[in-house]
Design an enzyme around this catalytic site. Structure first.
Site, PDB file in Angstrom:
ATOM      1  N   ASN A  71      31.511  30.267  30.685  1.00 28.55           N
ATOM      2  CA  ASN A  71      30.776  31.256  31.480  1.00 28.55           C
ATOM      3  C   ASN A  71      31.656  32.386  32.000  1.00 28.55           C
ATOM      4  O   ASN A  71      31.178  33.512  32.160  1.00 28.55           O
ATOM      5  CB  ASN A  71      30.091  30.534  32.650  1.00 28.55           C
ATOM      6  CG  ASN A  71      29.630  31.485  33.719  1.00 28.55           C
ATOM      7  OD1 ASN A  71      28.582  32.110  33.608  1.00 28.55           O
ATOM      8  ND2 ASN A  71      30.431  31.656  34.779  1.00 28.55           N
ATOM      9  N   TYR A 137      32.234  45.492  25.930  1.00 29.86           N
ATOM     10  CA  TYR A 137      31.551  44.260  26.369  1.00 29.86           C
ATOM     11  C   TYR A 137      30.553  43.790  25.305  1.00 29.86           C
ATOM     12  O   TYR A 137      30.458  42.604  24.999  1.00 29.86           O
ATOM     13  CB  TYR A 137      30.865  44.567  27.698  1.00 29.86           C
ATOM     14  CG  TYR A 137      30.155  43.420  28.367  1.00 29.86           C
ATOM     15  CD1 TYR A 137      30.859  42.425  29.042  1.00 29.86           C
ATOM     16  CD2 TYR A 137      28.762  43.351  28.372  1.00 29.86           C
ATOM     17  CE1 TYR A 137      30.192  41.393  29.691  1.00 29.86           C
ATOM     18  CE2 TYR A 137      28.088  42.329  29.021  1.00 29.86           C
ATOM     19  CZ  TYR A 137      28.804  41.352  29.685  1.00 29.86           C
ATOM     20  OH  TYR A 137      28.137  40.332  30.326  1.00 29.86           O
TER      21      TYR A 137
HETATM   22  P1  NAP Z   1      30.746  37.120  38.370  1.00 33.88           P
HETATM   23  O1  NAP Z   1      29.835  36.893  39.514  1.00 33.88           O
HETATM   24  O2  NAP Z   1      31.535  38.389  38.288  1.00 33.88           O
HETATM   25  O3  NAP Z   1      31.774  35.858  38.280  1.00 33.88           O
HETATM   26  C1  NAP Z   1      32.741  35.841  37.279  1.00 33.88           C
HETATM   27  C2  NAP Z   1      33.402  34.481  37.221  1.00 33.88           C
HETATM   28  O4  NAP Z   1      34.363  34.505  36.146  1.00 33.88           O
HETATM   29  C3  NAP Z   1      34.202  34.149  38.475  1.00 33.88           C
HETATM   30  O5  NAP Z   1      34.177  32.758  38.672  1.00 33.88           O
HETATM   31  C4  NAP Z   1      35.621  34.609  38.128  1.00 33.88           C
HETATM   32  O6  NAP Z   1      36.624  33.904  38.849  1.00 33.88           O
HETATM   33  C5  NAP Z   1      35.667  34.240  36.659  1.00 33.88           C
HETATM   34  N1  NAP Z   1      36.623  35.066  35.917  1.00 33.88           N
HETATM   35  C6  NAP Z   1      36.665  36.414  35.825  1.00 33.88           C
HETATM   36  N2  NAP Z   1      37.712  36.801  35.070  1.00 33.88           N
HETATM   37  C7  NAP Z   1      38.345  35.669  34.680  1.00 33.88           C
HETATM   38  C8  NAP Z   1      39.502  35.395  33.904  1.00 33.88           C
HETATM   39  N3  NAP Z   1      40.234  36.383  33.356  1.00 33.88           N
HETATM   40  N4  NAP Z   1      39.868  34.115  33.717  1.00 33.88           N
HETATM   41  C9  NAP Z   1      39.155  33.118  34.258  1.00 33.88           C
HETATM   42  N5  NAP Z   1      38.043  33.289  35.005  1.00 33.88           N
HETATM   43  C10 NAP Z   1      37.655  34.562  35.208  1.00 33.88           C
HETATM   44  O7  NAP Z   1      30.009  37.018  36.961  1.00 33.88           O
HETATM   45  P2  NAP Z   1      28.487  36.633  36.590  1.00 33.88           P
HETATM   46  O8  NAP Z   1      27.656  37.835  36.743  1.00 33.88           O
HETATM   47  O9  NAP Z   1      28.117  35.352  37.244  1.00 33.88           O
HETATM   48  O10 NAP Z   1      28.658  36.414  35.007  1.00 33.88           O
HETATM   49  C11 NAP Z   1      28.954  35.151  34.434  1.00 33.88           C
HETATM   50  C12 NAP Z   1      28.870  35.285  32.921  1.00 33.88           C
HETATM   51  O11 NAP Z   1      27.569  35.733  32.561  1.00 33.88           O
HETATM   52  C13 NAP Z   1      29.847  36.305  32.337  1.00 33.88           C
HETATM   53  O12 NAP Z   1      30.333  35.843  31.096  1.00 33.88           O
HETATM   54  C14 NAP Z   1      28.984  37.532  32.138  1.00 33.88           C
HETATM   55  O13 NAP Z   1      29.485  38.361  31.117  1.00 33.88           O
HETATM   56  C15 NAP Z   1      27.669  36.891  31.764  1.00 33.88           C
HETATM   57  N6  NAP Z   1      26.499  37.744  31.998  1.00 33.88           N
HETATM   58  C16 NAP Z   1      26.206  38.211  33.235  1.00 33.88           C
HETATM   59  C17 NAP Z   1      25.080  39.005  33.417  1.00 33.88           C
HETATM   60  C18 NAP Z   1      24.690  39.550  34.770  1.00 33.88           C
HETATM   61  O14 NAP Z   1      23.768  40.395  34.794  1.00 33.88           O
HETATM   62  N7  NAP Z   1      25.276  39.139  35.856  1.00 33.88           N
HETATM   63  C19 NAP Z   1      24.277  39.308  32.327  1.00 33.88           C
HETATM   64  C20 NAP Z   1      24.604  38.814  31.072  1.00 33.88           C
HETATM   65  C21 NAP Z   1      25.717  38.013  30.921  1.00 33.88           C
HETATM   66  P3  NAP Z   1      37.165  34.462  40.285  1.00 33.88           P
HETATM   67  O15 NAP Z   1      36.072  34.198  41.310  1.00 33.88           O
HETATM   68  O16 NAP Z   1      38.391  33.657  40.557  1.00 33.88           O
HETATM   69  O17 NAP Z   1      37.422  35.925  40.113  1.00 33.88           O
END
Ligand code: NAP
Length: 225
Positions: A71, A137
């Site tokens: 994730n 992305y």
């Molecule tokens: P988020 O709230 O920004 O959280 C990101 C998570 O990833 C955090 O736990 C962060 O850890 C960790 N992370 C970031 N960079 C990292 C690295 N280099 N190595 C290890 N861990 C890392 O993200 P989210 O919106 O929940 O998204 C989760 C996933 O869903 C992602 O893959 C994103 O691309 C995908 N996604 C999100 C959306 C959306 O609309 N939100 C839509 C489609 C797909 P820290 O807390 O320690 O920084």
């Protein structure tokens, strides 16, 4: 014995909701982040050696994983003419290389366990249809889809399923800077998704009931595409 499941990026947002849901369903959840104090493991998924060391140590101490949710991920958006090489590299190194870096130390122990297994990667609507300002992305998230489909074929006879979840716009830190009302107009349901809704889908794909679903990309996006 409880089934062990690793959830990367579980400190907040979608990953935290998935970890909480799986824990509530009785899995032994191993949480991960890059820098948040509260998770079991901490490493940068772009750092291959750090992934290998941390995951191998966890497996040696506690046993192989039944499941993994890939994730953790980042976005770093810009219109293509302004997209720097650094932005391209950082997003590809993290989101696409992270798939390999995290899975490589996990798959052989999972195969050797000779039971069912579950691999779920979080892609994105951007990887399915492409999105303006997200060439880097979209490339990384589309790459994950290709990788999942190929790995699913390799692991199918081991009863290990490999699938993608492709969320649309979900309420997390990642979308805090987007023009919310403008974006909602493009979503047939006129709202963003909730982390718990993605967690429900992940929990289903993680379950034994989902054992015949593999090589799939399952969208959860309010009808966005
Ligand atoms: P988020 O709230 O920004 O959280 C990101 C998570 O990833 C955090 O736990 C962060 O850890 C960790 N992370 C970031 N960079 C990292 C690295 N280099 N190595 C290890 N861990 C890392 O993200 P989210 O919106 O929940 O998204 C989760 C996933 O869903 C992602 O893959 C994103 O691309 C995908 N996604 C999100 C959306 C959306 O609309 N939100 C839509 C489609 C797909 P820290 O807390 O320690 O920084």
């Amino acid at each position: 014995m409880k089934k062990r499941v690793l959830v990367t990026g579980a400190s907040r947002g979608i990953g935290r909701a998935i970890a909480e849901r799986l824990r509530g369903q009785g899995y032994d959840v191993v949480t991960h982040s890059v820098r948040s104090e509260g998770t079991d493991l901490r490493f940068d998924i772009a750092d291959r050696e750090a992934c290998r060391a941390a995951i191998e140590a966890d497996i040696a101490a506690n046993g192989s994983y039944y499941g993994v949710v890939l994730n953790a991920g980042i976005a770093d958006d810009n219109a293509f003419p302004a997209l720097s090489g650094e932005q391209w590299d950082r997003v590809l190194r993290t989101d696409l290389d992270g798939f390999y870096n995290v899975l490589k130390p996990i798959v052989m122990p999972m195969v050797s366990a000779r039971s069912q297994g579950r691999i779920i990667a979080i892609s994105s609507v951007s990887g399915v249809v492409g999105n303006r300002g997200q060439v880097n992305y979209s490339a990384a998230k589309a790459g994950i889809i290709g990788a999942v489909k190929a790995l699913a074929v390799e692991l199918a006879k081991r009863s290990i399923t490999v699938n993608c979840i492709a969320p649309g716009v979900i309420e997390t830190d990642m979308i805090k800077d987007i023009p919310a009302e403008e974006v909602k107009k493009a979503i047939p349901m006129r709202r963003f998704g909730r982390c718990e809704e993605v967690a429900s889908l992940a929990a289903y794909l993680m379950s034994e009931e989902a054992g015949y679903i593999t090589r799939q990309v399952i969208s959860i996006n309010g009808g966005l595409c």
